[in-house]
Design a protein around this motif. Structure first.
Motif, PDB file in Angstrom:
ATOM      1  N   ARG A 147      51.979  54.072  57.497  1.00  0.00           N
ATOM      2  CA  ARG A 147      50.865  54.072  56.045  1.00  0.00           C
ATOM      3  C   ARG A 147      51.408  53.783  54.828  1.00  0.00           C
ATOM      4  NH1 ARG A 147      46.818  51.049  55.053  1.00  0.00           N
ATOM      5  NH2 ARG A 147      45.256  52.193  53.845  1.00  0.00           N
ATOM      6  N   LEU A 148      52.168  54.904  54.438  1.00  0.00           N
ATOM      7  CA  LEU A 148      53.006  54.815  53.092  1.00  0.00           C
ATOM      8  C   LEU A 148      53.789  53.635  52.949  1.00  0.00           C
ATOM      9  CD1 LEU A 148      54.195  58.541  52.999  1.00  0.00           C
ATOM     10  CD2 LEU A 148      52.110  57.473  51.590  1.00  0.00           C
ATOM     11  N   PHE A 149      54.101  53.235  53.991  1.00  0.00           N
ATOM     12  CA  PHE A 149      55.214  52.061  53.882  1.00  0.00           C
ATOM     13  C   PHE A 149      54.269  50.795  53.572  1.00  0.00           C
ATOM     14  CE2 PHE A 149      57.014  48.028  55.974  1.00  0.00           C
ATOM     15  CZ  PHE A 149      58.052  48.012  55.291  1.00  0.00           C
ATOM     16  N   ASP A 150      53.071  50.747  54.385  1.00  0.00           N
ATOM     17  CA  ASP A 150      51.976  49.683  54.166  1.00  0.00           C
ATOM     18  C   ASP A 150      51.626  49.589  52.642  1.00  0.00           C
ATOM     19  OD1 ASP A 150      52.445  48.966  56.874  1.00  0.00           O
ATOM     20  OD2 ASP A 150      50.708  49.764  57.508  1.00  0.00           O
ATOM     21  N   ILE A 151      51.136  50.712  52.323  1.00  0.00           N
ATOM     22  CA  ILE A 151      50.462  50.872  50.828  1.00  0.00           C
ATOM     23  C   ILE A 151      51.562  50.519  49.772  1.00  0.00           C
ATOM     24  CG2 ILE A 151      49.508  52.787  49.325  1.00  0.00           C
ATOM     25  CD1 ILE A 151      48.240  53.928  51.609  1.00  0.00           C
ATOM     26  N   THR A 152      52.798  50.863  50.089  1.00  0.00           N
ATOM     27  CA  THR A 152      53.749  50.451  48.943  1.00  0.00           C
ATOM     28  C   THR A 152      53.981  48.984  49.047  1.00  0.00           C
ATOM     29  OG1 THR A 152      54.701  52.631  49.541  1.00  0.00           O
ATOM     30  CG2 THR A 152      56.290  51.093  48.375  1.00  0.00           C
ATOM     31  N   VAL A 153      54.170  48.531  50.111  1.00  0.00           N
ATOM     32  CA  VAL A 153      54.448  47.021  50.236  1.00  0.00           C
ATOM     33  C   VAL A 153      53.228  46.155  49.699  1.00  0.00           C
ATOM     34  CG1 VAL A 153      55.088  45.141  51.468  1.00  0.00           C
ATOM     35  CG2 VAL A 153      56.309  47.153  52.082  1.00  0.00           C
ATOM     36  N   THR A 202      52.630  46.538  45.962  1.00  0.00           N
ATOM     37  CA  THR A 202      53.756  46.127  45.212  1.00  0.00           C
ATOM     38  C   THR A 202      53.512  44.559  45.445  1.00  0.00           C
ATOM     39  OG1 THR A 202      55.014  47.787  45.666  1.00  0.00           O
ATOM     40  CG2 THR A 202      56.085  45.802  44.556  1.00  0.00           C
ATOM     41  N   VAL A 203      53.352  44.124  46.348  1.00  0.00           N
ATOM     42  CA  VAL A 203      53.165  42.412  46.425  1.00  0.00           C
ATOM     43  C   VAL A 203      52.034  41.785  45.711  1.00  0.00           C
ATOM     44  CG1 VAL A 203      53.018  40.547  48.116  1.00  0.00           C
ATOM     45  CG2 VAL A 203      54.715  42.386  48.412  1.00  0.00           C
ATOM     46  N   LEU A 204      50.820  42.612  45.917  1.00  0.00           N
ATOM     47  CA  LEU A 204      49.668  42.061  45.238  1.00  0.00           C
ATOM     48  C   LEU A 204      49.797  42.137  43.722  1.00  0.00           C
ATOM     49  CD1 LEU A 204      46.484  43.605  47.279  1.00  0.00           C
ATOM     50  CD2 LEU A 204      46.929  41.231  46.905  1.00  0.00           C
ATOM     51  N   PHE A 205      50.516  43.198  43.160  1.00  0.00           N
ATOM     52  CA  PHE A 205      50.580  43.094  41.761  1.00  0.00           C
ATOM     53  C   PHE A 205      51.525  42.473  41.290  1.00  0.00           C
ATOM     54  CE2 PHE A 205      53.398  44.930  38.116  1.00  0.00           C
ATOM     55  CZ  PHE A 205      52.117  44.993  37.260  1.00  0.00           C
ATOM     56  N   LEU A 206      52.640  41.995  42.059  1.00  0.00           N
ATOM     57  CA  LEU A 206      53.381  40.947  41.911  1.00  0.00           C
ATOM     58  C   LEU A 206      53.069  39.496  41.678  1.00  0.00           C
ATOM     59  CD1 LEU A 206      57.013  42.271  43.143  1.00  0.00           C
ATOM     60  CD2 LEU A 206      56.313  42.458  40.664  1.00  0.00           C
ATOM     61  N   LEU A 207      52.244  39.273  42.536  1.00  0.00           N
ATOM     62  CA  LEU A 207      51.747  37.893  42.921  1.00  0.00           C
ATOM     63  C   LEU A 207      50.190  37.684  42.599  1.00  0.00           C
ATOM     64  CD1 LEU A 207      53.029  37.290  46.589  1.00  0.00           C
ATOM     65  CD2 LEU A 207      54.243  36.806  44.510  1.00  0.00           C
ATOM     66  N   ALA A 208      49.810  38.589  41.690  1.00  0.00           N
ATOM     67  CA  ALA A 208      48.449  38.608  41.393  1.00  0.00           C
ATOM     68  C   ALA A 208      48.128  37.287  40.629  1.00  0.00           C
ATOM     69  CB  ALA A 208      47.889  39.859  40.572  1.00  0.00           C
ATOM     70  N   PRO A 209      49.060  36.794  39.573  1.00  0.00           N
ATOM     71  CA  PRO A 209      48.951  35.556  38.839  1.00  0.00           C
ATOM     72  C   PRO A 209      48.779  34.303  39.831  1.00  0.00           C
ATOM     73  CG  PRO A 209      50.421  36.760  37.710  1.00  0.00           C
ATOM     74  CD  PRO A 209      50.412  37.508  39.062  1.00  0.00           C
ATOM     75  N   LEU A 210      49.954  34.288  40.734  1.00  0.00           N
ATOM     76  CA  LEU A 210      49.849  33.198  41.655  1.00  0.00           C
ATOM     77  C   LEU A 210      48.659  33.151  42.488  1.00  0.00           C
ATOM     78  CD1 LEU A 210      51.029  30.933  43.511  1.00  0.00           C
ATOM     79  CD2 LEU A 210      52.236  32.651  44.571  1.00  0.00           C
ATOM     80  N   MET A 231      47.883  35.582  52.427  1.00  0.00           N
ATOM     81  CA  MET A 231      48.137  36.482  51.541  1.00  0.00           C
ATOM     82  C   MET A 231      46.752  37.535  51.043  1.00  0.00           C
ATOM     83  SD  MET A 231      51.102  36.626  50.254  1.00  0.00           S
ATOM     84  CE  MET A 231      51.456  36.356  52.239  1.00  0.00           C
ATOM     85  N   PRO A 232      45.674  37.066  51.288  1.00  0.00           N
ATOM     86  CA  PRO A 232      44.425  37.982  51.015  1.00  0.00           C
ATOM     87  C   PRO A 232      44.519  39.112  52.056  1.00  0.00           C
ATOM     88  CG  PRO A 232      43.617  35.712  50.796  1.00  0.00           C
ATOM     89  CD  PRO A 232      45.113  35.632  51.281  1.00  0.00           C
ATOM     90  N   GLN A 233      45.073  38.998  53.163  1.00  0.00           N
ATOM     91  CA  GLN A 233      45.218  40.068  54.333  1.00  0.00           C
ATOM     92  C   GLN A 233      45.927  41.424  53.729  1.00  0.00           C
ATOM     93  OE1 GLN A 233      46.767  38.196  57.628  1.00  0.00           O
ATOM     94  NE2 GLN A 233      45.554  36.322  57.326  1.00  0.00           N
ATOM     95  N   LEU A 234      46.414  41.096  52.534  1.00  0.00           N
ATOM     96  CA  LEU A 234      47.099  42.236  51.838  1.00  0.00           C
ATOM     97  C   LEU A 234      45.843  43.459  51.421  1.00  0.00           C
ATOM     98  CD1 LEU A 234      49.685  40.683  49.461  1.00  0.00           C
ATOM     99  CD2 LEU A 234      50.284  42.034  51.492  1.00  0.00           C
ATOM    100  N   ILE A 235      44.835  42.875  51.324  1.00  0.00           N
ATOM    101  CA  ILE A 235      43.629  43.684  50.912  1.00  0.00           C
ATOM    102  C   ILE A 235      43.183  44.441  52.305  1.00  0.00           C
ATOM    103  CG2 ILE A 235      41.238  43.583  50.126  1.00  0.00           C
ATOM    104  CD1 ILE A 235      41.928  41.177  48.674  1.00  0.00           C
ATOM    105  N   ASN A 236      43.500  43.633  53.389  1.00  0.00           N
ATOM    106  CA  ASN A 236      43.124  43.992  54.616  1.00  0.00           C
ATOM    107  C   ASN A 236      43.936  45.444  54.599  1.00  0.00           C
ATOM    108  OD1 ASN A 236      42.159  41.264  55.715  1.00  0.00           O
ATOM    109  ND2 ASN A 236      40.794  42.850  56.063  1.00  0.00           N
ATOM    110  N   VAL A 237      45.232  45.152  54.613  1.00  0.00           N
ATOM    111  CA  VAL A 237      46.115  46.274  54.546  1.00  0.00           C
ATOM    112  C   VAL A 237      45.702  47.451  53.808  1.00  0.00           C
ATOM    113  CG1 VAL A 237      48.717  46.905  54.176  1.00  0.00           C
ATOM    114  CG2 VAL A 237      48.234  44.720  55.234  1.00  0.00           C
ATOM    115  N   LEU A 238      45.442  47.385  52.747  1.00  0.00           N
ATOM    116  CA  LEU A 238      45.076  48.545  51.755  1.00  0.00           C
ATOM    117  C   LEU A 238      43.743  49.186  52.193  1.00  0.00           C
ATOM    118  CD1 LEU A 238      45.912  46.917  48.105  1.00  0.00           C
ATOM    119  CD2 LEU A 238      47.164  48.414  49.481  1.00  0.00           C
TER     120      LEU A 238
END
Length: 456
Positions: free
Chosen positions: A264-270, A273-281, A354-361
């Motif tokens: 879970r910590l790995f999921d939240i971290t990744v 991080t990816v959502l923050f970096l790719l937010a403009p895209l 990519m929106p599935q990163l929200i499902n991960v969080l």
């Protein structure tokens, strides 16, 4: 006297082999972690001066050894199990690293430390740890100087296996060797002599003789097992009791509490991080989808998650609004006219996922795991669970953005039954052999299959 002396030497030899195995594994781990921090420290010294890497190493090593002992990273179970050995080493390193970070934070004891050096040291230590443990498992017998553990298989009225393992001794039971039904001290003494160096005794016999063998093994001071082939259909993983009656354990969550926390910590971290970096895209993609036909940006679909519970998965909409298939009855094809021009691009590049990163969080999904399927998914016009009865087993863990099946190339439409079976086999393999390191490897390999011929 000579025989007794020989037996004593053999017993001592086995004990020494085991001690040598544990010490070599420990030494290998220490060298791997030290090498990681040494290289990271020297790189930092060349560019920035002293980053106190030695202090970091001195603090980490005792914690690692203690954690490794606690989670049985040095045990018979991992001598010949590559993934188990590597996984336990990485888990011990992750737990020790987390402990240091917490202590340093609360006690403010990290003044003067280079966080970059510490992070690089941990990463390189993890890599070297995996390499060393992989090599040890492959060459353990040669490194230790023999097999420290021995299995004795007693074949009572059944044929012996044709390909016994290197550390396995086959005993063909007969009245001349040992007959457990003839109760006498001499008979039991003879059996004790046969199994005196065994760490595990496995008896293969007809059903009517299992009880007497079970009684015999209970007094043998060894891990004794009786083979029951008819139980294979249930695939039991252990024995428990209910109201004093033995029960067969046929299922258990694949990850313990510690592993679930780490994952879970790995999921939240990744994901974070990816959502923050790719937010403009992602904002630009959402805007392009909306401007294309003024329809909704997201496509929401019900899928099967962990414990076979349903959840709503998020994707960027890639099809025309009127053609969206909420149940997923028809898989997208290469020239599917339901897909918009921009949708074809984001599907080919996997940006639509990519929106599935929200499902991960949210906790519905994991970064790595079996891909969740739509409820109406079919192969050869059969629903997935009608093709293979093991289908529901894959949901014992959270579904993932990527998985072992995907990095092996099993993507795209499921036109044949084999398409589903191949994916299912990979999912079950992942489920039964999970390690944090394997998640990292799968995530890295995913980069190479983002642009895939079957991504349409």
């Amino acid at each position: 006297m000579a025989s007794a002396a020989a037996e004593s030497r053999r017993s001592t030899s086995k004990s020494l082999l085991r001690l040598r195995m544990y010490l070599l594994m420990l030494l290998g781990d220490v060298i791997a972690i030290s090498a990681g921090f040494l290289i990271a420290g020297q790189i930092h010294v060349l560019h920035h001066g002293n980053g106190q890497w030695m202090d970091q190493l001195i603090m980490l090593l005792p914690l690692y050894v203690a954690t490794a002992l606690l989670i049985r990273a040095y045990s018979p179970a991992i001598v010949h199990e590559r993934w188990t050995s590597m996984g336990r080493g990485i888990n011990a390193l992750a737990l020790a690293t987390s402990t240091i970070m917490l202590v340093a934070f609360f006690l403010k004891a990290s003044d003067g430390w280079s966080r970059a050096t510490f992070f690089a040291g941990v990463m390189m230590s993890g890599f070297f740890l995996m390499v060393v443990r992989y090599a040890f498992v492959r060459h353990s017998s040669a490194l230790v100087g023999g097999e420290p553990y021995e299995i004795v298989v007693v074949c009572d009225g059944v044929p012996a296996p044709s390909m016994p393992s290197a550390n396995c001794t086959i005993v063909m039971e007969s009245s001349d060797v040992f007959d457990p039904s003839r109760l006498s001290p001499a008979i039991y003494d003879r059996f004790a002599e046969v199994i005196q160096y065994a760490d595990r005794v496995i008896v293969q016999c007809p059903p009517e003789r299992r009880q007497v063998w079970a009684l015999t093994l209970k007094g043998a001071n060894v891990q004794g097992e009786v083979i029951a082939p008819e139980m294979s259909e249930l695939s039991p993983i252990g024995i428990a009791r209910h109201n004093g009656v033995p029960t067969l354990i046929v299922s258990r969550g694949p990850l313990g509490l510690k592993d679930r926390i780490i994952k879970r910590l790995f999921d939240i971290t990744v994901a974070g991080t990816v959502l923050f970096l790719l937010a403009p895209l992602l904002v630009l993609v959402a805007l392009a989808i909306y401007l294309q036909d003024r329809g909704p940006v997201f496509f929401v679909q019900t899928r099967v998650g962990r414990s076979n519970r349903l959840f709503h998965i998020l994707k960027f909409r890639s099809m025309h609004v009127a053609s969206s298939d909420a149940k997923g009855t028809l898989s997208a094809s290469r020239n599917d006219n339901r897909v918009t021009p921009f949708g074809r691009f984001i599907r080919a590049t996997s940006i639509d996922e990519m929106p599935q990163l929200i499902n991960v969080l949210k906790g519905d999904m994991s970064i790595v795991g079996p891909r969740p399927h739509a409820l109406g998914s079919r192969a050869e016009n059969l629903l997935f669970w009608h093709i293979d009865e093991r289908y529901w087993h894959r949901h014992a863990i959270k579904p993932g953005l990527t998985g072992l099946a995907q990095v092996r190339g099993y993507r795209g439409a499921t036109e044949r039954k084999a398409d589903l079976v191949n994916r299912l086999q990979s999912d079950l393999e992942y489920l039964h052999n999970w390690t944090l390191w394997r998640d990292v490897v799968i995530l890295i390999r995913t980069v190479s299959v983002v642009l895939h011929q079957n991504a349409y």
